[in-house]
Design a protein around this motif. Sequence first.
Motif, PDB file in Angstrom:
ATOM      1  N   VAL A 245       4.346   7.977  -0.913  1.00 33.57           N
ATOM      2  CA  VAL A 245       5.514   7.263  -0.415  1.00 33.57           C
ATOM      3  C   VAL A 245       6.273   8.086   0.635  1.00 33.57           C
ATOM      4  N   VAL A 246       6.333   9.406   0.487  1.00 32.05           N
ATOM      5  CA  VAL A 246       7.023  10.181   1.533  1.00 32.05           C
ATOM      6  C   VAL A 246       6.230  10.129   2.847  1.00 32.05           C
ATOM      7  N   ALA A 247       4.897  10.187   2.742  1.00 31.09           N
ATOM      8  CA  ALA A 247       4.077  10.107   3.964  1.00 31.09           C
ATOM      9  C   ALA A 247       4.259   8.737   4.623  1.00 31.09           C
ATOM     10  N   ALA A 248       4.306   7.684   3.804  1.00 31.11           N
ATOM     11  CA  ALA A 248       4.445   6.327   4.346  1.00 31.11           C
ATOM     12  C   ALA A 248       5.766   6.160   5.091  1.00 31.11           C
ATOM     13  N   HIS A 249       6.778   6.932   4.705  1.00 31.62           N
ATOM     14  CA  HIS A 249       8.081   6.790   5.355  1.00 31.62           C
ATOM     15  C   HIS A 249       8.372   7.917   6.334  1.00 31.62           C
ATOM     16  N   GLY A 250       7.320   8.664   6.696  1.00 28.20           N
ATOM     17  CA  GLY A 250       7.441   9.630   7.782  1.00 28.20           C
ATOM     18  C   GLY A 250       8.173  10.916   7.424  1.00 28.20           C
TER      19      GLY A 250
END
Length: 286
Positions: A256-261
Amino acid sequence: MSILSTVDAARARLITSGIQPDEAGLDAEVLARHLLGWDRATYFTARHQEPDNRFATTYGALVERRASREPLAHLTGCREFWGLDFLVTPDVLIPRPETEHLVETVLRFRPDRAAPELIVDVGTGSGCVAIALAVELPAARIVATDVSEAALEVAETNARRLKVAERITWRRGHLLAGLSEAADLIVSNPPYCATTAFSALEPEVRDHEPRLALDGGADGTAPLQALVAEAGAHLVDGGRLVVEFGYDQEADFRRVVAAHGLADTEIVCDLQGHPRVGTAVQRGGD
Ligand code: GLN
């Protein structure tokens, strides 16, 4: 019967209620010291005395409540966290040792503890994380949010008792809703138990702690995902998110952190070796 014999009998009673022997012994002693107002040293020197009648009755009632699996912290009304004494009621999650890793992780990224900054603690509960950070970071301003008004009242009382109330603003609301000022740091211990795992929790947690503070939806990650989705827009450039999650949720956090940059992800394990805290940084400008 001496105080010591009374405490030994209470230990045996607590073991028959399903409490582990080590914990039963400690709880029996802590309840006795709580009533007597004794620290450990006094207890060890004075425990061979005969108690007065009032002790015997009051203690017996407390031991029965513990045997019915009420949490110890609800009987004493307090719990230590980060070396500070917090008032606890059934309206707040009882501070847990693993949550000290949240505070530790924040401090690891704060070499200059005197730097002024804005910190947001999401889902503050008893206020333990917000207050520990206020104590450690003397120039920080903190906004602490919770959906529960009753929890915010407990947190505010704790902040007053621990003398950091003037630097903490309490705000009732969901996650980061309504916060307009960008934060240098967002910290949170959101609810993260899977609804399906609820029935398997210890009775102290399942039957006595606020479900609102524990239940993270079907797989336990809904609040974590919602928080990460909102965090980037509420952080300054270079601002950091530090969040606690369940022992099996590291992959969800990373995804989820990767998905939100968010970038520079790091994971911290608790003393049992479970991944427990995740951190990532908002890198804007691209
Ligand atoms: N660590 C807690 C427990 O297992 C859960 C805390 C939370 O959901 N934030 O009881």
